[in-house]
Design a protein around this motif. Structure first.
Motif, PDB file in Angstrom:
ATOM      1  N   VAL A  15      46.668  51.250  30.715  1.00 15.06           N
ATOM      2  CA  VAL A  15      47.592  51.559  31.821  1.00 15.06           C
ATOM      3  C   VAL A  15      46.926  51.285  33.159  1.00 15.06           C
ATOM      4  N   TRP A  16      45.652  51.681  33.282  1.00 12.00           N
ATOM      5  CA  TRP A  16      44.942  51.464  34.551  1.00 12.00           C
ATOM      6  C   TRP A  16      44.745  49.975  34.833  1.00 12.00           C
ATOM      7  N   GLY A  17      44.444  49.192  33.783  1.00 10.19           N
ATOM      8  CA  GLY A  17      44.313  47.753  33.983  1.00 10.19           C
ATOM      9  C   GLY A  17      45.617  47.136  34.453  1.00 10.19           C
ATOM     10  N   THR A  18      46.740  47.574  33.882  1.00  8.90           N
ATOM     11  CA  THR A  18      48.054  47.086  34.330  1.00  8.90           C
ATOM     12  C   THR A  18      48.291  47.449  35.789  1.00  8.90           C
ATOM     13  N   HIS A  19      47.892  48.664  36.175  1.00  3.56           N
ATOM     14  CA  HIS A  19      48.053  49.103  37.563  1.00  3.56           C
ATOM     15  C   HIS A  19      47.213  48.245  38.501  1.00  3.56           C
ATOM     16  N   LEU A  20      45.978  47.946  38.121  1.00  4.29           N
ATOM     17  CA  LEU A  20      45.117  47.124  38.965  1.00  4.29           C
ATOM     18  C   LEU A  20      45.696  45.726  39.167  1.00  4.29           C
ATOM     19  N   SER A 125      38.443  40.240  51.755  1.00  7.93           N
ATOM     20  CA  SER A 125      39.053  38.910  51.799  1.00  7.93           C
ATOM     21  C   SER A 125      40.050  38.735  50.658  1.00  7.93           C
ATOM     22  N   ALA A 126      40.733  37.594  50.688  1.00  6.16           N
ATOM     23  CA  ALA A 126      41.675  37.287  49.612  1.00  6.16           C
ATOM     24  C   ALA A 126      40.946  37.122  48.285  1.00  6.16           C
ATOM     25  N   ALA A 127      39.722  36.581  48.338  1.00  2.32           N
ATOM     26  CA  ALA A 127      38.936  36.424  47.113  1.00  2.32           C
ATOM     27  C   ALA A 127      38.622  37.784  46.492  1.00  2.32           C
ATOM     28  N   GLY A 128      38.303  38.776  47.335  1.00  2.00           N
ATOM     29  CA  GLY A 128      38.025  40.118  46.830  1.00  2.00           C
ATOM     30  C   GLY A 128      39.248  40.741  46.187  1.00  2.00           C
ATOM     31  N   ARG A 129      40.403  40.516  46.783  1.00  4.83           N
ATOM     32  CA  ARG A 129      41.638  41.065  46.207  1.00  4.83           C
ATOM     33  C   ARG A 129      41.994  40.354  44.893  1.00  4.83           C
ATOM     34  N   PHE A 130      41.678  39.058  44.811  1.00 10.19           N
ATOM     35  CA  PHE A 130      41.883  38.343  43.552  1.00 10.19           C
ATOM     36  C   PHE A 130      40.911  38.860  42.490  1.00 10.19           C
ATOM     37  N   GLY A 131      39.717  39.247  42.930  1.00 12.15           N
ATOM     38  CA  GLY A 131      38.761  39.854  42.007  1.00 12.15           C
ATOM     39  C   GLY A 131      39.308  41.123  41.394  1.00 12.15           C
ATOM     40  N   ARG A 132      40.070  41.875  42.171  1.00 13.54           N
ATOM     41  CA  ARG A 132      40.709  43.093  41.656  1.00 13.54           C
ATOM     42  C   ARG A 132      41.680  42.757  40.525  1.00 13.54           C
ATOM     43  N   VAL A 133      42.416  41.656  40.681  1.00 10.64           N
ATOM     44  CA  VAL A 133      43.342  41.222  39.633  1.00 10.64           C
ATOM     45  C   VAL A 133      42.579  40.860  38.366  1.00 10.64           C
ATOM     46  N   LEU A 134      41.464  40.143  38.527  1.00  4.71           N
ATOM     47  CA  LEU A 134      40.665  39.760  37.364  1.00  4.71           C
ATOM     48  C   LEU A 134      40.097  40.987  36.652  1.00  4.71           C
ATOM     49  N   ILE A 135      39.664  41.978  37.415  1.00  4.04           N
ATOM     50  CA  ILE A 135      39.163  43.214  36.800  1.00  4.04           C
ATOM     51  C   ILE A 135      40.265  43.856  35.962  1.00  4.04           C
ATOM     52  N   GLY A 136      41.469  43.928  36.509  1.00  2.69           N
ATOM     53  CA  GLY A 136      42.584  44.511  35.778  1.00  2.69           C
ATOM     54  C   GLY A 136      42.888  43.759  34.493  1.00  2.69           C
ATOM     55  N   LEU A 137      42.895  42.413  34.558  1.00  2.00           N
ATOM     56  CA  LEU A 137      43.148  41.619  33.357  1.00  2.00           C
ATOM     57  C   LEU A 137      42.063  41.856  32.309  1.00  2.00           C
ATOM     58  N   GLY A 138      40.811  41.883  32.769  1.00  2.00           N
ATOM     59  CA  GLY A 138      39.708  42.124  31.842  1.00  2.00           C
ATOM     60  C   GLY A 138      39.798  43.485  31.183  1.00  2.00           C
ATOM     61  N   LEU A 139      40.166  44.497  31.958  1.00  2.00           N
ATOM     62  CA  LEU A 139      40.293  45.845  31.402  1.00  2.00           C
ATOM     63  C   LEU A 139      41.447  45.930  30.404  1.00  2.00           C
ATOM     64  N   MET A 140      42.541  45.220  30.662  1.00  2.00           N
ATOM     65  CA  MET A 140      43.654  45.220  29.714  1.00  2.00           C
ATOM     66  C   MET A 140      43.241  44.614  28.372  1.00  2.00           C
ATOM     67  N   LEU A 141      42.517  43.495  28.429  1.00  2.00           N
ATOM     68  CA  LEU A 141      42.072  42.860  27.192  1.00  2.00           C
ATOM     69  C   LEU A 141      41.067  43.740  26.449  1.00  2.00           C
ATOM     70  N   LEU A 142      40.168  44.368  27.215  1.00  2.00           N
ATOM     71  CA  LEU A 142      39.197  45.273  26.598  1.00  2.00           C
ATOM     72  C   LEU A 142      39.894  46.482  25.984  1.00  2.00           C
ATOM     73  N   ALA A 143      40.906  47.012  26.683  1.00  2.00           N
ATOM     74  CA  ALA A 143      41.611  48.196  26.192  1.00  2.00           C
ATOM     75  C   ALA A 143      42.332  47.896  24.878  1.00  2.00           C
ATOM     76  N   LEU A 144      42.896  46.700  24.763  1.00  2.00           N
ATOM     77  CA  LEU A 144      43.584  46.349  23.517  1.00  2.00           C
ATOM     78  C   LEU A 144      42.605  46.329  22.336  1.00  2.00           C
ATOM     79  N   GLN A 145      41.387  45.826  22.570  1.00  2.00           N
ATOM     80  CA  GLN A 145      40.372  45.877  21.524  1.00  2.00           C
ATOM     81  C   GLN A 145      40.047  47.315  21.135  1.00  2.00           C
ATOM     82  N   LEU A 146      39.875  48.165  22.148  1.00  2.00           N
ATOM     83  CA  LEU A 146      39.516  49.558  21.889  1.00  2.00           C
ATOM     84  C   LEU A 146      40.627  50.299  21.160  1.00  2.00           C
ATOM     85  N   VAL A 147      41.883  49.958  21.483  1.00  2.00           N
ATOM     86  CA  VAL A 147      43.008  50.593  20.793  1.00  2.00           C
ATOM     87  C   VAL A 147      42.954  50.288  19.298  1.00  2.00           C
TER      88      VAL A 147
END
Length: 551
Positions: A15-20, A125-147
């Motif tokens: 859920v947190w990754g989706t929010h990010l 910067s815009a790059a930093g905000r895009f980094g936030r999106v990548l963190i969220g995507l990574g956490l979603m993929l990691l969370a699915l493994q953990l589930v």
């Protein structure tokens, strides 16, 4: 207990990754997404396609629903076009569930690593905000493994399996549970992915999983309705109409869950793909089948929830739409529009103040004092609305705009308070004792007042456009007004020395009045400081001489 905590933590991470991802995309593309949506609503089909694109980026049909609802509330798009957008939004979120169901686990560490580096090194910067999106995507993929890892040991327990077995052959209960999960998680996408992961681990039977998916779809519609519950009626039309479509779709699809499994199971062996493809098929069929009904559903919703009819003289659009809070850039624009309305009322008070002074109009004086209550209420409403905007979802420019709006509304509220005190003084010291200013004194007050009105209008332009040159003019007017106030105070003292009767009677009121006018002007001109400071045109104590020399 340990396995249960691991599962809950994995779900929370999903859920947190989706929010990010949602907040990160809105921070980077929020304004552009709104423009894209507004331009794409020429007909039902382009509206649906734009809904697919925006939801695929934001990964939340609820966020798309709230943006679209705000457009309808502002009168920018029609209700049928907005409902067509929602048909596409449901397809967009289903496509994302199919994408995430594939084995992308190898991308998780890469996304998190790159995202953290970008976010830490270039946060503003815009790059930093895009980094936030990548963190969220990574956490979603990691969370699915953990589930998947956590469900095996947990659901192998006999008690848990007995509980899940009770869901068999009870589609209504499955739909209810799925809807509740989607509302609590604030994401139907997260719930669908969770159900797919559980189905792949044989934790829940496939027919139960599909019932939960139907419930998740219904829950996303309920969530949007709850989010806009306090909004104006036109805003709620979109979410209620979307919920009607979902109710119809679920009611039609629920009896055919077994038929889907019977015919598709032979071609799709993997349980995860079977679940997400059902989610996609449900939304595609419902969207295509119901897109022709957007006009009829729009008519039904407007009849069920008629907008209150106000007299034309009192109609005013309130811009502080709660549903826009999930899109910070849109919420900032709404707050700015409401702040300008507050300034319009202050301008009305300022213009009316001179009429009270000239004509001793007690009725107008009372009306103007009542307007100050309106100014105070607007200030409180705007301030409360601004505090609910997520600061973490704002870019650098939007954060500055947030500060500018707060500063502007504070100054307008203080100007209203000063005008109210001036009117009370006029009533007590001029109207009731039946005194009058001298002709020379009245000319001075009129000239100062005319400058005040002009400066207020200039300050509204500065606030709206952020023009540096106009901001410089505004600060120049502050110095000129101060010099003029001093000169008129001196001429008033000269009239006193000449024993002018009218000047003697109103001396205290006259001095206080021009002093209050100067204070009003100071609040008006202070609106220029943030603009000049952002442009680097403001020295620590005064406007840079080099800048003034250019004028």
């Amino acid at each position: 207990m340990k396995h249960l905590l691991n599962l809950l933590a994995a779900v929370a991470l999903l859920v947190w990754g989706t929010h990010l991802v949602r907040t990160g995309v809105l921070r980077v593309f929020g304004a552009n997404l709104r423009k894209f949506l507004a331009r794409s609503m020429r007909n039902r089909f382009t509206s649906a396609l734009s809904g697919i694109a925006v939801t695929a980026l934001v990964q939340s049909s609820t966020a798309t629903s709230l943006m679209t609802s705000s457009f309808v509330g502002q009168g920018l798009v029609t209700l049928p076009a907005a409902l067509a957008v929602m048909r596409g939004a449901d397809v967009g979120t289903a496509l994302m569930s199919v994408l995430f169901s594939t084995d992308l686990s190898w991308l998780s560490p890469l996304f998190i690593l790159v995202g953290v580096v970008l976010f830490i090194t270039r946060a503003a910067s815009a790059a930093g905000r895009f980094g936030r999106v990548l963190i969220g995507l990574g956490l979603m993929l990691l969370a699915l493994q953990l589930v998947v890892e956590a469900t095996g040991p947990l659901f192998s327990a006999p008690a848990v399996r007995a509980l899940l077995a009770s869901l068999n052959s009870d589609v209504l209960l499955e739909i209810t549970i799925g809807a509740a999960f989607a509302v609590v998680a604030y994401s139907s996408l997260a719930v669908v992915l969770l159900v797919a992961a559980m189905a792949s681990s044989n934790v829940v039977p496939l027919d139960v999983a599909l019932g939960l998916v139907l419930g998740a779809n219904l829950g996303s519609g309920i969530l949007a309705v709850l989010t806009t519950a306090k909004s104006e009626i036109p805003v709620r039309h979109v979410t209620v109409g979307n919920l009607i479509f979902k109710l119809l779709g679920v009611a039609i699809a629920a009896p055919f869950v077994g038929l889907y499994l019977k015919h598709v199971r032979h071609y799709v062996a993997d349980a995860t793909h079977l679940v997400v493809l059902y989610h996609l098929a449900f939304n595609v069929v419902v969207s295509i089948g119901f897109i022709g009904l957007t006009n009829r559903v729009a008519l039904l919703v407007t009849r069920l929830m008629p907008a209150p009819v106000e007299p034309v003289a009192t109609q005013r659009r309130h811009h502080l739409d709660p549903s826009a809070l999930s899109t910070p850039s849109l919420a900032i624009s709404n707050a700015a529009r409401e702040a300008l309305h507050q300034a319009d009322i202050v301008e009305t008070m300022l213009i009316g103040m001179l009429n009270v002074i000239r004509h001793n109009d007690l009725r107008l004086a009372r009306e103007l004092r009542d307007l100050d209550d309106t100014v105070d209420e607007l200030y409180s409403s705007i301030k409360y609305y601004m505090t609910k905007i997520s600061r973490e979802a704002l870019g650098e420019d939007e954060s500055k705009r947030w500060t500018d709006i707060i500063s502007f509304t504070i100054n307008m509220e203080q100007i209203g308070d000063i005008i109210e005190r001036v009117i009370i003084d006029i009533e007590d010291k001029k109207i009731k004792p039946q005194r009058n200013f001298s002709d020379a004194g009245m000319r001075e007050i009129v000239e100062l007042h005319e400058r005040l009105v002009a400066n207020l209008r200039l300050s509204m332009s500065v606030f709206l456009n952020g023009n540096v040159r106009d901001a410089q003019r505004l600060l120049q007017e502050k110095a000129r007004f101060r010099d003029l106030e001093r000169a008129y105070a001196t001429t008033h003292l000269a009239r006193l020395s000449e024993q002018t009767a009218l000047s003697i009677e109103t001396s205290s009121l006259h001095i206080d009045l021009i002093s209050d006018l100067k204070r009003i002007n100071s609040h008006i001109c202070s609106i220029a400081y943030p603009i000049l400071d952002s442009a680097g045109a403001l020295a620590p104590s005064r406007l840079r001489a080099s800048r003034l020399g250019d004028l």
